[in-house]
Design an enzyme around this catalytic site. Sequence first.
Site, mmCIF file in Angstrom:
data_model
loop_
_atom_site.group_PDB
_atom_site.id
_atom_site.type_symbol
_atom_site.label_atom_id
_atom_site.label_comp_id
_atom_site.label_asym_id
_atom_site.label_seq_id
_atom_site.Cartn_x
_atom_site.Cartn_y
_atom_site.Cartn_z
ATOM 1 N N ARG A 102 40.155 27.074 19.171
ATOM 2 C CA ARG A 102 39.398 27.951 18.253
ATOM 3 C C ARG A 102 38.009 27.341 18.105
ATOM 4 N NH1 ARG A 102 40.995 30.469 12.413
ATOM 5 N NH2 ARG A 102 42.074 31.866 13.856
ATOM 6 N N ASP A 217 38.157 43.671 7.869
ATOM 7 C CA ASP A 217 38.105 42.211 7.963
ATOM 8 C C ASP A 217 37.030 41.756 6.985
ATOM 9 O OD1 ASP A 217 38.444 39.589 8.833
ATOM 10 O OD2 ASP A 217 37.377 39.856 10.732
ATOM 11 N N CYS A 257 43.474 40.995 9.187
ATOM 12 C CA CYS A 257 43.978 39.781 9.846
ATOM 13 C C CYS A 257 44.177 38.635 8.859
ATOM 14 C CB CYS A 257 43.057 39.364 10.980
ATOM 15 S SG CYS A 257 41.396 38.912 10.440
HETATM 16 N N1 NVA Z 1 36.281 37.577 11.460
HETATM 17 C C1 NVA Z 1 36.980 36.468 10.847
HETATM 18 C C2 NVA Z 1 38.388 36.420 11.296
HETATM 19 C C3 NVA Z 1 39.210 35.298 10.670
HETATM 20 C C4 NVA Z 1 40.607 35.223 11.193
HETATM 21 C C5 NVA Z 1 36.244 35.178 11.189
HETATM 22 O O1 NVA Z 1 35.853 35.013 12.348
HETATM 23 O O2 NVA Z 1 36.061 34.356 10.309
HETATM 24 N N1 CP Z 2 44.082 35.680 10.996
HETATM 25 C C1 CP Z 2 43.861 34.393 11.331
HETATM 26 O O1 CP Z 2 43.542 34.061 12.474
HETATM 27 O O2 CP Z 2 44.020 33.519 10.304
HETATM 28 P P1 CP Z 2 43.649 31.979 10.300
HETATM 29 O O3 CP Z 2 42.151 31.881 10.282
HETATM 30 O O4 CP Z 2 44.271 31.454 9.033
HETATM 31 O O5 CP Z 2 44.220 31.316 11.530
#
Ligand code: NVA
Ligand code: CP
Length: 302
Positions: A102, A217, A257
């Site tokens: 990530r 989101d 999400c």
């Molecule tokens: N759009 C959000 C999704 C988190 C799971 C972010 O990138 O922070």
């Molecule tokens: N939805 C999602 O990816 O959550 P986290 O940021 O907690 O992993």
Amino acid sequence: MRHYLSELDLTKEEFLQLVHRGREFREQWESGELQTLPKPHTMAMIFEKSSTRTRVSFEAGMAQLGGHAINLSPRDTQLGRGEPVEDTARVLSQMVDIIMLRTFSHDIVERMAESASIPVINGLTDLLHPCQLLADMQTFAENAGDIEGKSVAWIGDGNNMCHSYINTANLLGFDLRIACPDGHEPDPQILERGAARATRVESAEAAAEGAHLVVTDVWASMGQEDEQAVRELVFKPFQVTEEVMALADSEALFMHCLPVHRGDEVVAEVLDGPQSVVWDEAGNRLHAQKALIEFLLSESVN
Ligand code: NVA
Ligand code: CP
């Protein structure tokens, strides 16, 4: 060697096969069946951004498959001191079976995949969040059946999740209506490539009209925390309210999400209301992740 950096790394058939397998994993898990893979595997998980769902679902998923996951934070690995992504990929490939990353810029997961000799999974970048879409599509299938030919409303930021919905609309064949404020549109290239199934509309109401699924989101994603206050003003007309949900199909589902800001992108009455399937959606990350790990490991025997 197969990686999962984008929804479009899978064919439609493969994506649907993973959704089906995720459902099987969920049923087995609920009935207490063992789910171990024939051989123990190890995953390296690298988080350059925070996570609850992704971290726990991959780590618990690996344990339930009879394997192990190692959490690597840039703070306490050499990656954080400047060791190149390519060298990290080569080293991890000598020691573990699969990598989950990530990070911010999407090219980092691409560089990791180019240099790794094991599968790499995109656990979210600024561009895409493909693991979430496996869980979302599983949740839709479980609650409402086949999504092909259905209409989906994306209301809010044209962000990584929105991009992943554009890709998935084209892969699986549903229509996506996107309502976002000017200046916060999805990436023009992704929207252009997905134009057969994804269209921008002018308001939350226009997106929601007759939709079978309404999705939103956060207004400020990870890395955009400084913009939160300004965004709250611009995004206010794009809040998912009970009035917006009333325009959707009477059986429409609501997804997010998570994590969520109640009272910003969605009111509490919708998030905690009867059409919301957000807890199922979050729980399905575990089962979808296991289906993905099993698939990538079986496709990448070398
Ligand atoms: N759009 C959000 C999704 C988190 C799971 C972010 O990138 O922070
Ligand atoms: N939805 C999602 O990816 O959550 P986290 O940021 O907690 O992993």
